[in-house]
Design an enzyme around this catalytic site. Structure first.
Site, PDB file in Angstrom:
ATOM      1  N   GLY A  37      36.985  35.487  35.770  1.00  0.00           N
ATOM      2  CA  GLY A  37      38.048  34.729  36.435  1.00  0.00           C
ATOM      3  C   GLY A  37      39.413  35.367  36.189  1.00  0.00           C
ATOM      4  O   GLY A  37      40.276  35.404  37.075  1.00  0.00           O
ATOM      5  N   THR A  38      39.603  35.897  34.974  1.00  0.00           N
ATOM      6  CA  THR A  38      40.877  36.539  34.633  1.00  0.00           C
ATOM      7  C   THR A  38      41.102  37.788  35.487  1.00  0.00           C
ATOM      8  O   THR A  38      42.216  38.028  35.967  1.00  0.00           O
ATOM      9  CB  THR A  38      40.880  36.915  33.133  1.00  0.00           C
ATOM     10  OG1 THR A  38      40.618  35.724  32.392  1.00  0.00           O
ATOM     11  CG2 THR A  38      42.207  37.515  32.706  1.00  0.00           C
TER      12      THR A  38
ATOM     13  N   ASN B 169      42.016  31.470  32.142  1.00  0.00           N
ATOM     14  CA  ASN B 169      42.272  32.049  30.825  1.00  0.00           C
ATOM     15  C   ASN B 169      43.355  31.237  30.112  1.00  0.00           C
ATOM     16  O   ASN B 169      44.477  31.154  30.596  1.00  0.00           O
ATOM     17  CB  ASN B 169      42.715  33.515  30.976  1.00  0.00           C
ATOM     18  CG  ASN B 169      42.555  34.256  29.677  1.00  0.00           C
ATOM     19  OD1 ASN B 169      43.059  33.828  28.656  1.00  0.00           O
ATOM     20  ND2 ASN B 169      41.823  35.351  29.722  1.00  0.00           N
ATOM     21  N   PHE B 170      42.996  30.667  28.965  1.00  0.00           N
ATOM     22  CA  PHE B 170      43.922  29.804  28.230  1.00  0.00           C
ATOM     23  C   PHE B 170      44.645  30.550  27.099  1.00  0.00           C
ATOM     24  O   PHE B 170      45.233  29.912  26.231  1.00  0.00           O
ATOM     25  CB  PHE B 170      43.182  28.582  27.675  1.00  0.00           C
ATOM     26  CG  PHE B 170      42.982  27.491  28.696  1.00  0.00           C
ATOM     27  CD1 PHE B 170      43.992  26.595  28.972  1.00  0.00           C
ATOM     28  CD2 PHE B 170      41.805  27.377  29.398  1.00  0.00           C
ATOM     29  CE1 PHE B 170      43.837  25.598  29.930  1.00  0.00           C
ATOM     30  CE2 PHE B 170      41.619  26.387  30.358  1.00  0.00           C
ATOM     31  CZ  PHE B 170      42.640  25.491  30.621  1.00  0.00           C
TER      32      PHE B 170
ATOM     33  N   THR C 200      36.094  26.414  32.319  1.00  0.00           N
ATOM     34  CA  THR C 200      34.935  27.080  32.933  1.00  0.00           C
ATOM     35  C   THR C 200      35.411  27.939  34.099  1.00  0.00           C
ATOM     36  O   THR C 200      36.297  27.537  34.858  1.00  0.00           O
ATOM     37  CB  THR C 200      33.914  26.016  33.417  1.00  0.00           C
ATOM     38  OG1 THR C 200      33.601  25.180  32.320  1.00  0.00           O
ATOM     39  CG2 THR C 200      32.654  26.665  33.960  1.00  0.00           C
ATOM     40  N   THR C 201      34.808  29.116  34.228  1.00  0.00           N
ATOM     41  CA  THR C 201      35.197  30.027  35.308  1.00  0.00           C
ATOM     42  C   THR C 201      34.096  30.054  36.377  1.00  0.00           C
ATOM     43  O   THR C 201      32.988  29.583  36.153  1.00  0.00           O
ATOM     44  CB  THR C 201      35.432  31.442  34.756  1.00  0.00           C
ATOM     45  OG1 THR C 201      34.267  31.849  34.023  1.00  0.00           O
ATOM     46  CG2 THR C 201      36.640  31.489  33.853  1.00  0.00           C
TER      47      THR C 201
ATOM     48  N   LYS D 239      27.785  36.558  29.434  1.00  0.00           N
ATOM     49  CA  LYS D 239      28.715  35.976  30.423  1.00  0.00           C
ATOM     50  C   LYS D 239      28.055  35.963  31.797  1.00  0.00           C
ATOM     51  O   LYS D 239      27.521  36.970  32.258  1.00  0.00           O
ATOM     52  CB  LYS D 239      30.032  36.752  30.452  1.00  0.00           C
ATOM     53  CG  LYS D 239      31.066  36.104  31.386  1.00  0.00           C
ATOM     54  CD  LYS D 239      32.456  36.655  31.167  1.00  0.00           C
ATOM     55  CE  LYS D 239      33.444  36.158  32.210  1.00  0.00           C
ATOM     56  NZ  LYS D 239      33.688  34.708  32.155  1.00  0.00           N
TER      57      LYS D 239
ATOM     58  N   HIS E 254      33.015  42.075  29.061  1.00  0.00           N
ATOM     59  CA  HIS E 254      32.670  40.843  28.348  1.00  0.00           C
ATOM     60  C   HIS E 254      31.260  40.967  27.774  1.00  0.00           C
ATOM     61  O   HIS E 254      30.473  41.794  28.226  1.00  0.00           O
ATOM     62  CB  HIS E 254      32.726  39.623  29.280  1.00  0.00           C
ATOM     63  CG  HIS E 254      34.118  39.146  29.559  1.00  0.00           C
ATOM     64  ND1 HIS E 254      34.884  39.639  30.578  1.00  0.00           N
ATOM     65  CD2 HIS E 254      34.894  38.211  28.923  1.00  0.00           C
ATOM     66  CE1 HIS E 254      36.072  39.041  30.582  1.00  0.00           C
ATOM     67  NE2 HIS E 254      36.113  38.175  29.583  1.00  0.00           N
ATOM     68  N   HIS E 255      30.960  40.072  26.838  1.00  0.00           N
ATOM     69  CA  HIS E 255      29.643  40.007  26.198  1.00  0.00           C
ATOM     70  C   HIS E 255      28.510  39.855  27.227  1.00  0.00           C
ATOM     71  O   HIS E 255      28.723  39.346  28.339  1.00  0.00           O
ATOM     72  CB  HIS E 255      29.618  38.829  25.215  1.00  0.00           C
ATOM     73  CG  HIS E 255      30.018  37.526  25.833  1.00  0.00           C
ATOM     74  ND1 HIS E 255      29.118  36.688  26.435  1.00  0.00           N
ATOM     75  CD2 HIS E 255      31.233  36.943  25.994  1.00  0.00           C
ATOM     76  CE1 HIS E 255      29.750  35.630  26.911  1.00  0.00           C
ATOM     77  NE2 HIS E 255      31.044  35.770  26.664  1.00  0.00           N
TER      78      HIS E 255
HETATM   79  N1  LIG Z   1      39.491  29.672  30.403  1.00  0.00           N
HETATM   80  C1  LIG Z   1      39.304  30.355  29.254  1.00  0.00           C
HETATM   81  O1  LIG Z   1      40.266  30.663  28.523  1.00  0.00           O
HETATM   82  C2  LIG Z   1      37.912  30.736  28.869  1.00  0.00           C
HETATM   83  C3  LIG Z   1      37.665  31.433  27.673  1.00  0.00           C
HETATM   84  C4  LIG Z   1      36.342  31.714  27.327  1.00  0.00           C
HETATM   85  C5  LIG Z   1      35.301  31.310  28.161  1.00  0.00           C
HETATM   86  N2  LIG Z   1      35.582  30.666  29.327  1.00  0.00           N
HETATM   87  C6  LIG Z   1      34.560  30.145  30.230  1.00  0.00           C
HETATM   88  O2  LIG Z   1      34.070  28.939  29.647  1.00  0.00           O
HETATM   89  C7  LIG Z   1      32.703  28.764  29.992  1.00  0.00           C
HETATM   90  C8  LIG Z   1      31.872  28.607  28.712  1.00  0.00           C
HETATM   91  O3  LIG Z   1      31.961  29.798  27.954  1.00  0.00           O
HETATM   92  P1  LIG Z   1      31.092  29.995  26.631  1.00  0.00           P
HETATM   93  O4  LIG Z   1      31.393  31.379  26.179  1.00  0.00           O
HETATM   94  O5  LIG Z   1      31.268  28.854  25.693  1.00  0.00           O
HETATM   95  O6  LIG Z   1      29.608  29.954  27.249  1.00  0.00           O
HETATM   96  P2  LIG Z   1      28.264  29.498  26.514  1.00  0.00           P
HETATM   97  O7  LIG Z   1      28.238  30.003  25.113  1.00  0.00           O
HETATM   98  O8  LIG Z   1      27.153  29.868  27.452  1.00  0.00           O
HETATM   99  O9  LIG Z   1      28.405  27.917  26.422  1.00  0.00           O
HETATM  100  C9  LIG Z   1      28.360  27.060  27.517  1.00  0.00           C
HETATM  101  C10 LIG Z   1      27.513  25.877  27.102  1.00  0.00           C
HETATM  102  O10 LIG Z   1      27.629  24.856  28.084  1.00  0.00           O
HETATM  103  C11 LIG Z   1      26.322  24.343  28.293  1.00  0.00           C
HETATM  104  N3  LIG Z   1      26.249  23.630  29.563  1.00  0.00           N
HETATM  105  C12 LIG Z   1      25.975  24.121  30.798  1.00  0.00           C
HETATM  106  N4  LIG Z   1      26.000  23.137  31.701  1.00  0.00           N
HETATM  107  C13 LIG Z   1      26.303  21.997  31.020  1.00  0.00           C
HETATM  108  C14 LIG Z   1      26.485  20.640  31.387  1.00  0.00           C
HETATM  109  N5  LIG Z   1      26.321  20.213  32.661  1.00  0.00           N
HETATM  110  N6  LIG Z   1      26.795  19.740  30.442  1.00  0.00           N
HETATM  111  C15 LIG Z   1      26.934  20.115  29.143  1.00  0.00           C
HETATM  112  N7  LIG Z   1      26.761  21.381  28.725  1.00  0.00           N
HETATM  113  C16 LIG Z   1      26.460  22.309  29.657  1.00  0.00           C
HETATM  114  C17 LIG Z   1      25.441  25.557  28.206  1.00  0.00           C
HETATM  115  O11 LIG Z   1      24.080  25.200  28.047  1.00  0.00           O
HETATM  116  P3  LIG Z   1      22.915  26.235  28.544  1.00  0.00           P
HETATM  117  O12 LIG Z   1      23.033  27.415  27.623  1.00  0.00           O
HETATM  118  O13 LIG Z   1      21.684  25.438  28.400  1.00  0.00           O
HETATM  119  O14 LIG Z   1      23.232  26.610  29.971  1.00  0.00           O
HETATM  120  C18 LIG Z   1      26.038  26.235  26.983  1.00  0.00           C
HETATM  121  O15 LIG Z   1      25.545  25.686  25.769  1.00  0.00           O
HETATM  122  C19 LIG Z   1      32.333  29.985  30.846  1.00  0.00           C
HETATM  123  O16 LIG Z   1      32.498  29.652  32.206  1.00  0.00           O
HETATM  124  C20 LIG Z   1      33.362  31.036  30.441  1.00  0.00           C
HETATM  125  O17 LIG Z   1      33.592  31.998  31.441  1.00  0.00           O
HETATM  126  C21 LIG Z   1      36.870  30.366  29.678  1.00  0.00           C
END
Ligand SMILES: NC(=O)c1ccc[n+]([C@@H]2O[C@H](COP(=O)([O-])OP(=O)(O)OC[C@H]3O[C@@H](n4cnc5c(N)ncnc54)[C@H](OP(=O)(O)O)[C@@H]3O)[C@@H](O)[C@H]2O)c1
Length: 229
Positions: free
Chosen positions: A147-148, A105-106, A79-80, A141, A137-138
């Site tokens: 974060g990257t 970013n992984f 998470t970012t 976001k 980004h989409h």
């Molecule tokens: N480090 C990396 O390589 C990398 C790569 C891609 C994405 N990311 C990051 O990863 C995160 C998720 O990205 P994503 O694209 O999967 O977003 P997403 O499609 O919005 O999915 C996040 C999910 O987590 C849920 N959520 C929020 N709070 C929660 C909690 N306390 N407990 C359980 N579930 C919860 C959200 O629910 P709601 O929709 O109800 O809020 C949503 O279903 C973001 O911060 C993104 O920037 C990091």
């Protein structure tokens, strides 16, 4: 390995597919309604998994991580938008005896891009080039800049002495694009990383889970990569 996934969104679904491809079992998943303020991360649930993958939202990461830390769990957090709280989270992991791998970013490709960005930032500004960053980004976001982009900006600032401005675009379904540009009045040099999907992030996160199982401490994803390169 027994994996658990907190956040069943775009990354959560990608992680489930990647875990299965790499022969791991996903023992439970948690959505936001099952986990208000990290309350779903009970000691019993955490004991059933070897590593928890946390990919949620900026407001959820810290309560989730503190709950995992209290139980001494091992976590990979992608998470970012929460990293200002890292010292408090790291202290909780030190107290609880668990392990945390965090990273904005992984993707392994992005890690190599960081190294090339550092080398470029040591040269171009000295030769009179100004740097700027654009990230796309989409539309869903939540954090901007990414974060990257913040990590890239910090790398350039460290190498060149000043941080480049960042422009963020939120539109459509773009999985992630980062452009680092060095420009002079005569020409410009552009370094681009374009993710083709989310599989690269998920692969890196599951690999980090494989590396961190049974360890203690707090690691940035790049530190784990350096151990094997
Ligand atoms: N480090 C990396 O390589 C990398 C790569 C891609 C994405 N990311 C990051 O990863 C995160 C998720 O990205 P994503 O694209 O999967 O977003 P997403 O499609 O919005 O999915 C996040 C999910 O987590 C849920 N959520 C929020 N709070 C929660 C909690 N306390 N407990 C359980 N579930 C919860 C959200 O629910 P709601 O929709 O109800 O809020 C949503 O279903 C973001 O911060 C993104 O920037 C990091």
């Amino acid at each position: 390995m027994r994996l658990a996934i907190v956040g069943v969104g775009k990354m959560g679904r990608e992680l489930e597919a990647t875990a299965a491809r790499r022969g791991h079992e996903v023992v439970w998943t948690l959505s936001r309604d099952q986990n208000p303020g990290g309350a779903g991360l009970t000691p019993e649930r955490l004991a059933a998994a070897d590593v928890v993958l946390e990919f949620t939202a900026p407001d959820s990461a810290v309560p989730d991580l503190l709950a995992c830390a209290r139980s001494g769990a091992s976590v990979v957090c992608g998470t970012t938008g929460w990293q200002r709280e890292l010292p408090r989270v790291a202290e909780a992991f030190a107290k609880g005896g668990g392990a945390l791998v965090h990273g904005t970013n992984f993707s392994v490709g992005v890690r190599l891009f960081f190294e090339i960005a550092r080398a470029a930032a040591e040269r171009f500004p000295r030769a009179g080039y100004a740097a700027f960053l654009v990230e796309e980004h989409h539309a869903e976001k939540r954090d901007a800049p990414s974060g990257t982009a913040k990590t890239l900006s910090a790398i350039v600032a460290e190498a060149a002495g000043s941080a480049p401005p960042i422009t963020s675009v939120r539109a459509g379904t773009v999985p992630g694009l980062h452009r680092l540009v060095f420009e002079s009045p005569e020409d410009e040099v552009e370094l681009i990383h374009r993710a083709r999907g989310r599989a690269g992030f998920a692969k890196g996160a599951v690999w980090a889970a494989e590396r961190v199982v049974g360890r203690r401490g707090v690691f940035e994803f790049g530190e784990l990569l350096k151990e094997v390169s």
